[in-house]
Design a protein around this motif. Structure first.
Motif, PDB file in Angstrom:
ATOM      1  N   VAL A  60       0.834  -1.204   0.000  1.00  0.00           N
ATOM      2  CA  VAL A  60       0.000   0.000   0.000  1.00  0.00           C
ATOM      3  C   VAL A  60       0.868   1.253   0.000  1.00  0.00           C
ATOM      4  O   VAL A  60       0.583   2.220  -0.722  1.00  0.00           O
ATOM      5  CB  VAL A  60      -0.966  -0.011   1.210  1.00  0.00           C
ATOM      6  CG1 VAL A  60      -1.637   1.333   1.395  1.00  0.00           C
ATOM      7  CG2 VAL A  60      -2.009  -1.104   1.050  1.00  0.00           C
ATOM      8  N   LYS A  61       1.949   1.242   0.771  1.00  0.00           N
ATOM      9  CA  LYS A  61       2.854   2.401   0.792  1.00  0.00           C
ATOM     10  C   LYS A  61       3.487   2.613  -0.576  1.00  0.00           C
ATOM     11  O   LYS A  61       3.606   3.755  -1.035  1.00  0.00           O
ATOM     12  CB  LYS A  61       3.946   2.218   1.850  1.00  0.00           C
ATOM     13  CG  LYS A  61       3.497   2.522   3.247  1.00  0.00           C
ATOM     14  CD  LYS A  61       4.652   2.411   4.229  1.00  0.00           C
ATOM     15  CE  LYS A  61       4.206   2.733   5.631  1.00  0.00           C
ATOM     16  NZ  LYS A  61       5.299   2.654   6.591  1.00  0.00           N
ATOM     17  N   ASP A  62       3.896   1.529  -1.227  1.00  0.00           N
ATOM     18  CA  ASP A  62       4.493   1.648  -2.562  1.00  0.00           C
ATOM     19  C   ASP A  62       3.485   2.241  -3.542  1.00  0.00           C
ATOM     20  O   ASP A  62       3.817   3.114  -4.347  1.00  0.00           O
ATOM     21  CB  ASP A  62       4.979   0.286  -3.066  1.00  0.00           C
ATOM     22  CG  ASP A  62       6.184  -0.235  -2.294  1.00  0.00           C
ATOM     23  OD1 ASP A  62       6.804   0.560  -1.554  1.00  0.00           O
ATOM     24  OD2 ASP A  62       6.495  -1.436  -2.417  1.00  0.00           O
ATOM     25  N   LEU A  66       3.507   5.970  -5.611  1.00  0.00           N
ATOM     26  CA  LEU A  66       3.260   6.169  -7.045  1.00  0.00           C
ATOM     27  C   LEU A  66       2.141   7.184  -7.268  1.00  0.00           C
ATOM     28  O   LEU A  66       2.260   8.077  -8.120  1.00  0.00           O
ATOM     29  CB  LEU A  66       2.890   4.840  -7.703  1.00  0.00           C
ATOM     30  CG  LEU A  66       4.004   3.822  -7.863  1.00  0.00           C
ATOM     31  CD1 LEU A  66       3.453   2.525  -8.434  1.00  0.00           C
ATOM     32  CD2 LEU A  66       5.102   4.373  -8.759  1.00  0.00           C
ATOM     33  N   ILE A  67       1.073   7.056  -6.500  1.00  0.00           N
ATOM     34  CA  ILE A  67      -0.059   7.983  -6.646  1.00  0.00           C
ATOM     35  C   ILE A  67       0.368   9.398  -6.303  1.00  0.00           C
ATOM     36  O   ILE A  67       0.015  10.354  -7.004  1.00  0.00           O
ATOM     37  CB  ILE A  67      -1.241   7.525  -5.771  1.00  0.00           C
ATOM     38  CG1 ILE A  67      -1.836   6.243  -6.340  1.00  0.00           C
ATOM     39  CG2 ILE A  67      -2.307   8.613  -5.673  1.00  0.00           C
ATOM     40  CD1 ILE A  67      -2.845   5.570  -5.440  1.00  0.00           C
ATOM     41  N   GLN A  68       1.142   9.556  -5.235  1.00  0.00           N
ATOM     42  CA  GLN A  68       1.592  10.894  -4.854  1.00  0.00           C
ATOM     43  C   GLN A  68       2.468  11.513  -5.936  1.00  0.00           C
ATOM     44  O   GLN A  68       2.365  12.703  -6.218  1.00  0.00           O
ATOM     45  CB  GLN A  68       2.345  10.847  -3.520  1.00  0.00           C
ATOM     46  CG  GLN A  68       1.434  10.652  -2.338  1.00  0.00           C
ATOM     47  CD  GLN A  68       2.171  10.455  -1.036  1.00  0.00           C
ATOM     48  OE1 GLN A  68       3.275   9.950  -1.005  1.00  0.00           O
ATOM     49  NE2 GLN A  68       1.535  10.849   0.053  1.00  0.00           N
ATOM     50  N   ALA A  72       1.428  14.842  -7.968  1.00  0.00           N
ATOM     51  CA  ALA A  72       2.338  15.993  -7.989  1.00  0.00           C
ATOM     52  C   ALA A  72       2.546  16.475  -9.416  1.00  0.00           C
ATOM     53  O   ALA A  72       2.616  17.682  -9.666  1.00  0.00           O
ATOM     54  CB  ALA A  72       3.671  15.621  -7.347  1.00  0.00           C
ATOM     55  N   LYS A  73       2.620  15.547 -10.367  1.00  0.00           N
ATOM     56  CA  LYS A  73       2.777  15.945 -11.768  1.00  0.00           C
ATOM     57  C   LYS A  73       1.515  16.628 -12.284  1.00  0.00           C
ATOM     58  O   LYS A  73       1.581  17.621 -12.997  1.00  0.00           O
ATOM     59  CB  LYS A  73       3.095  14.719 -12.635  1.00  0.00           C
ATOM     60  CG  LYS A  73       4.467  14.170 -12.429  1.00  0.00           C
ATOM     61  CD  LYS A  73       4.664  12.910 -13.269  1.00  0.00           C
ATOM     62  CE  LYS A  73       5.958  12.210 -12.915  1.00  0.00           C
ATOM     63  NZ  LYS A  73       6.074  10.917 -13.606  1.00  0.00           N
ATOM     64  N   ILE A  74       0.366  16.073 -11.915  1.00  0.00           N
ATOM     65  CA  ILE A  74      -0.909  16.609 -12.408  1.00  0.00           C
ATOM     66  C   ILE A  74      -1.164  18.009 -11.850  1.00  0.00           C
ATOM     67  O   ILE A  74      -1.591  18.914 -12.566  1.00  0.00           O
ATOM     68  CB  ILE A  74      -2.072  15.675 -12.022  1.00  0.00           C
ATOM     69  CG1 ILE A  74      -1.952  14.364 -12.790  1.00  0.00           C
ATOM     70  CG2 ILE A  74      -3.413  16.330 -12.296  1.00  0.00           C
ATOM     71  CD1 ILE A  74      -2.908  13.290 -12.315  1.00  0.00           C
ATOM     72  N   TYR A  75      -0.917  18.202 -10.578  1.00  0.00           N
ATOM     73  CA  TYR A  75      -1.258  19.455  -9.926  1.00  0.00           C
ATOM     74  C   TYR A  75      -0.114  20.462  -9.879  1.00  0.00           C
ATOM     75  O   TYR A  75      -0.161  21.407  -9.114  1.00  0.00           O
ATOM     76  CB  TYR A  75      -1.779  19.193  -8.505  1.00  0.00           C
ATOM     77  CG  TYR A  75      -3.167  18.623  -8.530  1.00  0.00           C
ATOM     78  CD1 TYR A  75      -4.257  19.423  -8.812  1.00  0.00           C
ATOM     79  CD2 TYR A  75      -3.386  17.269  -8.306  1.00  0.00           C
ATOM     80  CE1 TYR A  75      -5.523  18.900  -8.859  1.00  0.00           C
ATOM     81  CE2 TYR A  75      -4.659  16.741  -8.349  1.00  0.00           C
ATOM     82  CZ  TYR A  75      -5.726  17.561  -8.620  1.00  0.00           C
ATOM     83  OH  TYR A  75      -6.976  17.037  -8.673  1.00  0.00           O
TER      84      TYR A  75
END
Length: 127
Positions: A60-62, A66-68, A72-75
């Motif tokens: 879940v941390k991994d 990836l989601i973070q 970060a790229k999107i926003y």
């Protein structure tokens, strides 16, 4: 001979009492051993579940990492105090010559922020 019978009877009673006490002790010992075995089995099961949860937690941390990174790229927006503030680099909008948004019919320029958040306003050619 009377004394010998009393001694023999007393010894028999002592042996019987000791036998009862030893039997009760061994039963309690068996019961205690059974409880200890249950606790050990429960402990082993809990350790297995802990290890499974640690593996799930790592997964879940991994995925969260990836989601973070993706978010970060999107926003990634411009924070400068100019017409690009709060806009995404590379995204165009209709504007006036200083970057203020405008209706298509009123727009004189097509604006876009560069990757370093500087305004690039290109005049619209009207035919």
């Amino acid at each position: 001979m009377k004394k010998e019978w009393w001694v023999v009877i007393a010894l028999v009673i002592v042996v019987i009492v000791l036998g009862i006490l030893l039997y009760n002790g061994s039963m309690e010992n068996k019961s205690l051993n059974s409880e200890i075995e249950k606790v050990v089995a429960d402990s082993e099961q809990l350790l297995k579940e802990k290890n499974d949860l640690l593996l799930e937690n790592k997964a879940v941390k991994d995925e969260l990492d990836l989601i973070q990174k993706d978010v970060a790229k999107i926003y990634k927006t411009c924070m400068n105090e100019n017409a690009c503030k709060g806009r995404y680099p590379g995204i165009s909008w209709y504007c006036n010559n200083v970057g203020d948004p405008a209706e298509i019919s009123m727009a004189s320029h097509l604006c876009q922020c560069t990757t370093d958040c500087q305004l690039n306003a290109t005049q619209i050619n009207t035919i």
